[in-house]
Design an enzyme around this catalytic site. Structure first.
Site, short mmCIF file in Angstrom:
data_model
loop_
_atom_site.label_atom_id
_atom_site.label_comp_id
_atom_site.label_asym_id
_atom_site.label_seq_id
_atom_site.Cartn_x
_atom_site.Cartn_y
_atom_site.Cartn_z
N CYS A 12 0.87 -1.18 0.00
CA CYS A 12 0.00 0.00 0.00
C CYS A 12 0.91 1.23 0.00
O CYS A 12 2.13 1.10 -0.09
CB CYS A 12 -1.00 0.00 1.15
N CYS A 84 -4.22 -0.90 -2.19
CA CYS A 84 -4.79 0.44 -2.29
C CYS A 84 -4.61 0.94 -3.71
O CYS A 84 -3.65 0.57 -4.39
CB CYS A 84 -4.20 1.40 -1.25
N CYS A 91 2.68 1.59 -8.75
CA CYS A 91 3.35 0.32 -9.07
C CYS A 91 2.34 -0.70 -9.58
O CYS A 91 1.99 -1.63 -8.85
CB CYS A 91 4.04 -0.25 -7.82
#
Length: 143
Positions: A12, A84, A91
């Site tokens: 995240c 998230c 990424c």
């Protein structure tokens, strides 16, 4: 003969709540089959709200620390899961993972209100993650 555990990395943005809770949940529920890690696109501190929400269900993540993806460079992961939307945007593919998947969860840190409202948001995310982890990892599946 020992079976090699599948290496899973949860990602995240700040490695403060969602990825930390996912790491704790998968390790507690299916740690016999999975070697579990978490990281963020940037480093922060583990949220006390996340620690409290996990403690409520008997999982201690108070010893966890926030890490960045850089700490895992050179290692190989079987699966990376972005939990998230922002981490997924930054990424979309984790280069050192054989497979990258995305399943976004609400950011409980953004919830405003009373302390009970905030705690409820962390519980809600925790419970949604637990259900998803059971569905995706519990039945010998590998997302």
């Amino acid at each position: 003969m020992t079976t090699k555990k599948i290496r899973v990395l949860f990602v995240c943005t700040a490695n403060a709540a969602r990825s930390q809770m996912a790491e704790g949940l998968l390790r507690a529920r299916y740690g016999d089959r999975y070697e579990v890690f978490s990281a963020g696109t940037r480093q922060s501190t583990v949220s006390p709200h996340a620690i409290a929400a996990m403690r409520e269900i008997g999982i201690d993540i108070s010893h966890h620390r926030s890490k960045t993806l850089d700490e895992f460079t050179g290692q190989s992961m079987d699966i990376a899961v972005t939990v998230c939307d922002r981490a997924h945007q930054v990424c979309p593919v984790i280069p050192f993972a054989k497979k990258t998947v995305h399943y976004g969860f609400l950011d409980p840190h953004t919830v405003q209100g009373s302390s009970e409202d905030i705690a409820g948001a962390y519980r809600s995310v925790r419970d949604a993650m637990a259900a998803w982890i059971d569905d995706e990892f519990g039945a010998q599946k590998t997302v």
